[in-house]
Design a protein around this motif. Structure first.
Motif, short mmCIF file in Angstrom:
data_model
loop_
_atom_site.label_atom_id
_atom_site.label_comp_id
_atom_site.label_asym_id
_atom_site.label_seq_id
_atom_site.Cartn_x
_atom_site.Cartn_y
_atom_site.Cartn_z
N ALA A 76 -5.66 31.15 17.83
CA ALA A 76 -7.06 30.79 17.61
C ALA A 76 -7.92 32.04 17.38
O ALA A 76 -8.79 32.05 16.51
CB ALA A 76 -7.59 30.00 18.81
N ARG A 77 -7.66 33.09 18.14
CA ARG A 77 -8.41 34.33 17.96
C ARG A 77 -8.18 34.92 16.57
O ARG A 77 -9.10 35.44 15.94
CB ARG A 77 -8.00 35.35 19.03
N LEU A 78 -6.93 34.84 16.12
CA LEU A 78 -6.63 35.37 14.80
C LEU A 78 -7.32 34.57 13.71
O LEU A 78 -7.88 35.14 12.76
CB LEU A 78 -5.11 35.38 14.58
N LEU A 79 -7.30 33.24 13.84
CA LEU A 79 -8.00 32.40 12.87
C LEU A 79 -9.49 32.75 12.83
O LEU A 79 -10.09 32.81 11.76
CB LEU A 79 -7.83 30.92 13.23
N GLN A 80 -10.07 32.96 14.00
CA GLN A 80 -11.48 33.31 14.07
C GLN A 80 -11.74 34.67 13.42
O GLN A 80 -12.73 34.86 12.71
CB GLN A 80 -11.94 33.34 15.54
N ARG A 81 -10.83 35.60 13.63
CA ARG A 81 -11.00 36.93 13.01
C ARG A 81 -10.91 36.84 11.50
O ARG A 81 -11.63 37.54 10.78
CB ARG A 81 -9.92 37.87 13.54
N SER A 90 -8.12 31.07 4.71
CA SER A 90 -7.31 30.52 5.79
C SER A 90 -8.08 29.39 6.46
O SER A 90 -9.28 29.27 6.28
CB SER A 90 -6.97 31.61 6.82
N PRO A 91 -7.40 28.55 7.26
CA PRO A 91 -8.11 27.46 7.93
C PRO A 91 -9.15 27.98 8.91
O PRO A 91 -8.89 28.93 9.66
CB PRO A 91 -6.99 26.71 8.68
N GLY A 92 -10.32 27.37 8.93
CA GLY A 92 -11.35 27.74 9.88
C GLY A 92 -11.12 27.06 11.22
O GLY A 92 -10.74 25.89 11.29
N LEU A 93 -11.33 27.79 12.30
CA LEU A 93 -11.16 27.25 13.64
C LEU A 93 -12.33 26.33 13.98
O LEU A 93 -13.49 26.69 13.79
CB LEU A 93 -11.08 28.39 14.66
N ILE A 94 -12.00 25.13 14.50
CA ILE A 94 -13.04 24.18 14.90
C ILE A 94 -13.11 24.03 16.42
O ILE A 94 -14.18 24.09 17.01
CB ILE A 94 -12.78 22.79 14.26
N ALA A 95 -11.97 23.84 17.05
CA ALA A 95 -11.96 23.63 18.50
C ALA A 95 -10.62 24.09 19.07
O ALA A 95 -9.62 24.19 18.35
CB ALA A 95 -12.21 22.16 18.83
N LEU A 96 -10.62 24.33 20.38
CA LEU A 96 -9.44 24.85 21.04
C LEU A 96 -9.27 24.22 22.42
O LEU A 96 -10.23 24.14 23.19
CB LEU A 96 -9.56 26.38 21.19
N ASP A 97 -8.08 23.76 22.70
CA ASP A 97 -7.70 23.30 24.04
C ASP A 97 -6.44 24.07 24.40
O ASP A 97 -5.32 23.59 24.20
CB ASP A 97 -7.45 21.79 24.04
N ALA A 98 -6.62 25.30 24.88
CA ALA A 98 -5.49 26.20 25.09
C ALA A 98 -4.54 25.69 26.17
O ALA A 98 -3.32 25.85 26.06
CB ALA A 98 -6.01 27.59 25.46
N ARG A 99 -5.09 25.06 27.20
CA ARG A 99 -4.24 24.60 28.30
C ARG A 99 -3.22 23.57 27.83
O ARG A 99 -2.08 23.56 28.29
CB ARG A 99 -5.11 23.99 29.42
N ASN A 100 -3.61 22.73 26.88
CA ASN A 100 -2.70 21.72 26.36
C ASN A 100 -2.08 22.10 25.02
O ASN A 100 -1.41 21.29 24.39
CB ASN A 100 -3.45 20.38 26.22
N GLY A 101 -2.31 23.34 24.58
CA GLY A 101 -1.67 23.82 23.37
C GLY A 101 -2.17 23.19 22.09
O GLY A 101 -1.40 22.95 21.15
N ILE A 102 -3.49 22.94 22.00
CA ILE A 102 -4.06 22.24 20.85
C ILE A 102 -5.08 23.12 20.12
O ILE A 102 -5.96 23.69 20.75
CB ILE A 102 -4.73 20.92 21.29
N ILE A 103 -4.91 23.21 18.81
CA ILE A 103 -5.89 23.87 17.95
C ILE A 103 -6.36 22.87 16.90
O ILE A 103 -5.56 22.23 16.24
CB ILE A 103 -5.30 25.11 17.24
N TRP A 104 -7.66 22.76 16.78
CA TRP A 104 -8.30 21.87 15.81
C TRP A 104 -8.88 22.76 14.72
O TRP A 104 -9.64 23.69 15.02
CB TRP A 104 -9.42 21.10 16.50
N MET A 105 -8.52 22.53 13.47
CA MET A 105 -8.98 23.43 12.41
C MET A 105 -9.30 22.69 11.12
O MET A 105 -8.98 21.52 10.96
CB MET A 105 -7.92 24.51 12.16
N GLU A 106 -9.95 23.42 10.22
CA GLU A 106 -10.25 22.85 8.91
C GLU A 106 -8.95 22.63 8.14
O GLU A 106 -7.97 23.33 8.34
CB GLU A 106 -11.13 23.82 8.11
N LYS A 107 -8.99 21.66 7.25
CA LYS A 107 -7.83 21.41 6.40
C LYS A 107 -8.02 22.14 5.08
O LYS A 107 -8.98 21.92 4.36
CB LYS A 107 -7.68 19.91 6.14
#
Length: 260
Positions: A76-81, A90-107
């Protein structure tokens, strides 16, 4: 694909319609029309990508949870960078749930299967011309591959190592612009060796999927890559060192192939 893993993902994403796109060793990729924060219009055709890292039963649960959280945050940090580097699509980061291993991003053409002719992985885009040498070696292909190489060069200038540079992880849009996807193995490094290995992975990927034209394709990719470094003296010194390491990595790879 395991229904159990899909149900587990759905348990963390309740009331979110999910459509499976692909499953790799580390993650399952879904598409959805639901935004995590914004209301969704019934007429909306906008889709988003959800990447889910399921638990690995072969690892100790506590270790697995720590690794999943760490890798998800790192990606997620790399996507944001990357959003701050305009030359890299590259896909833009939308949301993150790190504890459950989920990244939500642009298509941005994340799918590894081509259901839309306007968006294609580089691998499938090149395969369309595989049986026609006249079309496979056109100026159109040359320009597109040089754009891909230039984008990878820009990534390396910014010390971004993709880690899995295959033609399946590069998207070619209808406008023949290039986009990088799947940063699950990516990291930051200024080491020429790491950049050389990144290039070697792409070299081998092109050779394995497009052997008839691999030599020419890789030549065009490298021409674009060199352009991505720019022309100032400092950048050219760095480029020379990366290319030296790249050739050393290729030589080591050939020796391994000869020895079996």
């Amino acid at each position: 694909m395991s229904d159990e893993l899909i149900q587990l993902a759905q348990s963390h994403l309740q009331n979110i319609p999910l459509q499976v796109i692909s499953q790799g060793a580390e993650a399952i990729v879904f598409t959805t029309k639901t935004h995590p924060y914004l209301p969704t219009s019934k007429d909306s055709h906008t889709e988003y990508i959800i990447k889910y890292r399921p638990p690995k039963k072969y690892r100790h649960p506590q270790l697995d949870a720590t690794l999943t959280k760490h890798r998800t945050i790192a990606e997620a940090r790399l996507l944001q960078r990357l959003t701050n580097i305009p030359e890299i699509q590259s896909p833009g980061l939308i949301a993150l749930d790190a504890r459950n291993g989920i990244i939500w991003m642009e298509k941005v053409g994340y799918e590894l299967i081509d259901y839309d002719d306007k968006i294609s992985s580089l691998k499938n885009w090149l395969w369309r011309y595989n049986d026609n040498q006249e079309k496979a070696l056109t100026e159109e292909i040359k320009i597109a591959l040089e754009k891909v190489g230039c984008m990878i060069g820009k990534a390396h200038v910014n010390d971004v190592i993709h880690g899995d540079l295959t033609s399946s992880n590069i998207i070619i849009t209808e406008a023949q612009e290039a986009c990088l996807i799947d940063f699950g193995l990516s990291y930051q490094s200024a080491l020429p060796e790491d950049k050389g290995v990144d290039l070697y992975v792409l070299d081998r990927a092109i050779l394995s999927t497009h052997p008839k034209y691999a030599e020419q394709y890789n030549e065009w990719l490298m021409a674009g890559y060199e352009r991505g470094y720019g022309k100032d003296k400092k950048s050219l010194i760095k480029l020379k060192e990366v290319l030296k390491r790249y050739e050393e990595v290729r030589l080591r790879g050939r020796k391994r192939s000869m020895l079996g």
